[in-house]
Design a protein around this motif. Structure first.
Motif, PDB file in Angstrom:
ATOM      1  N   GLU A 166      -8.466  -3.270   3.197  1.00  0.00           N
ATOM      2  CA  GLU A 166      -7.785  -3.798   2.010  1.00  0.00           C
ATOM      3  C   GLU A 166      -8.032  -5.301   1.867  1.00  0.00           C
TER       4      GLU A 166
ATOM      5  N   ALA B 170       5.060   6.650  -1.903  1.00  0.00           N
ATOM      6  CA  ALA B 170       3.638   6.919  -1.646  1.00  0.00           C
ATOM      7  C   ALA B 170       3.309   6.709  -0.169  1.00  0.00           C
ATOM      8  N   GLY B 171       2.306   7.430   0.304  1.00  0.00           N
ATOM      9  CA  GLY B 171       1.834   7.273   1.677  1.00  0.00           C
ATOM     10  C   GLY B 171       2.559   8.195   2.637  1.00  0.00           C
TER      11      GLY B 171
ATOM     12  N   HIS C 254      -1.890   7.928   5.603  1.00  0.00           N
ATOM     13  CA  HIS C 254      -2.350   7.876   4.211  1.00  0.00           C
ATOM     14  C   HIS C 254      -1.594   6.745   3.524  1.00  0.00           C
TER      15      HIS C 254
ATOM     16  N   ALA D 268       0.818  -1.220   0.000  1.00  0.00           N
ATOM     17  CA  ALA D 268       0.000   0.000   0.000  1.00  0.00           C
ATOM     18  C   ALA D 268       0.850   1.267   0.000  1.00  0.00           C
ATOM     19  N   SER D 269       2.153   1.123  -0.293  1.00  0.00           N
ATOM     20  CA  SER D 269       3.001   2.326  -0.302  1.00  0.00           C
ATOM     21  C   SER D 269       4.154   2.166  -1.288  1.00  0.00           C
TER      22      SER D 269
ATOM     23  N   GLN E 173      -1.960   3.681  -0.045  1.00  0.00           N
ATOM     24  CA  GLN E 173      -2.584   3.458  -1.352  1.00  0.00           C
ATOM     25  C   GLN E 173      -2.785   1.955  -1.591  1.00  0.00           C
TER      26      GLN E 173
ATOM     27  N   HIS F  48      -7.233   6.983  -5.696  1.00  0.00           N
ATOM     28  CA  HIS F  48      -5.983   7.437  -5.100  1.00  0.00           C
ATOM     29  C   HIS F  48      -5.562   6.549  -3.914  1.00  0.00           C
ATOM     30  N   GLY F  49      -6.354   6.483  -2.846  1.00  0.00           N
ATOM     31  CA  GLY F  49      -5.933   5.712  -1.675  1.00  0.00           C
ATOM     32  C   GLY F  49      -6.834   5.967  -0.493  1.00  0.00           C
TER      33      GLY F  49
ATOM     34  N   THR G 187      -8.384   0.637  -3.819  1.00  0.00           N
ATOM     35  CA  THR G 187      -8.308   1.758  -4.761  1.00  0.00           C
ATOM     36  C   THR G 187      -8.842   1.328  -6.128  1.00  0.00           C
TER      37      THR G 187
END
Ligand SMILES: [Zn+2]
Length: 274
Positions: A236, A34-35, A143, A29-30, A145, A215-216, A150
């Motif tokens: 998730e 990201a995140g 945060h 998820a990152s 993703q 996006h997430g 998503t």
């Protein structure tokens, strides 16, 4: 107050942020950088020994409920999976001034980033709103993703919040126990924008996780940073089941309404989703 004394120390908080970065990365998820993660600390916290470099910083918007308090915030461009190797070099401590207008940014001499996360406006606004609403002395935000959830938000029908929640809650009995309000589904908004910030604040008043379509997610907890990460894993995982079911042409039964009712009654879950 959600957290009682003895409060976690700075080292424990940094270690928890590092661990959570790895967990979010372990569920894919990152990707890349990201995140991002931030934590609000409502008790006096000595940050200068760990973070001796001090500079003034402007806040993206006022945060009066956070006056004189501390946020630990991830640096822009840093990878969540790497934070655990050297947490102090990957995060900064933001100490808000008396009026909630500006702040001092405390960082380590070996700091590995130029600016704080580009989603700092949303983090700041949600912490400020939650503290103002609930008086909590601790608040964690992540945060991330997560790809299956998503992906679902790219299917127009799933951007209907009640349909999304109905589909997510039907795979594991504990999903409704852990997320009795389900998730909030927001439309796509430009990352880092004021519109996304406002929608996130409103969504996290009602839910523990909001989905930023295409996006997430943003997840919160007033107990621990680990619980915020748990919530991302729960949604998730549910989304992965839903994805598997779509791929296999919806052959699965899922939990029936009656089965979900027995769970809600047995665990005394306060929800209007089942
Ligand atoms: Zn993002």
């Amino acid at each position: 107050m959600p957290l009682d004394e003895p409060y976690p120390e700075l080292e424990e908080l940094l270690a928890a942020i590092g661990e959570v970065g790895q967990r979010v990365s372990n569920i894919d998820a990152s990707e890349g950088a990201a995140g991002n993660i931030s934590v609000y600390i409502g008790w006096p916290l000595e940050v200068r020994r760990r973070f001796p470099v001090v500079e003034q910083m402007a806040l993206p918007q006022r945060a009066p409920a956070l006056a004189r308090k501390t946020l630990i915030v991830g640096g822009s461009g840093r990878r969540l999976r790497d934070i655990h190797k050297d947490p102090a070099a990957n995060v900064g401590a933001v100490v808000i001034d008396d009026e909630g207008q500006a702040a001092r940014l405390h960082t380590a001499p070996r700091r590995l980033f130029e600016h704080l996360t580009s989603e700092f406006n949303s983090h700041l606004a949600v912490h400020n709103d939650q503290v103002a609403q609930t008086g909590t002395n601790f608040h964690a935000l992540i945060h991330a993703q997560p790809p299956h959830l998503t992906y679902l938000s790219h299917i127009p029908a799933y951007r209907d919040q009640s349909l999304m929640n109905q589909r997510l809650l039907r795979w594991e009995p504990e999903t409704v126990v852990n997320l009795p309000e389900g998730i909030g589904v927001l439309p796509f908004q430009l990352p880092g924008s004021p519109v996304l910030m406002d929608a996130t604040v409103a969504g996290l008043r009602e839910h523990r996780v909001v989905l930023w379509s295409k996006h997430g997610v943003m997840a919160r907890s007033d107990m621990s940073v680990t619980r915020a990460a748990d919530r991302i894993e729960y949604v998730e995982t549910a989304a992965r089941y839903e994805y598997m079911d779509l791929v296999t042409h919806s052959q699965a039964e899922g939990l029936t309404r009656d089965e979900l009712h027995t769970v809600v009654e047995a665990f005394d879950v306060k929800t209007n989703l089942v």
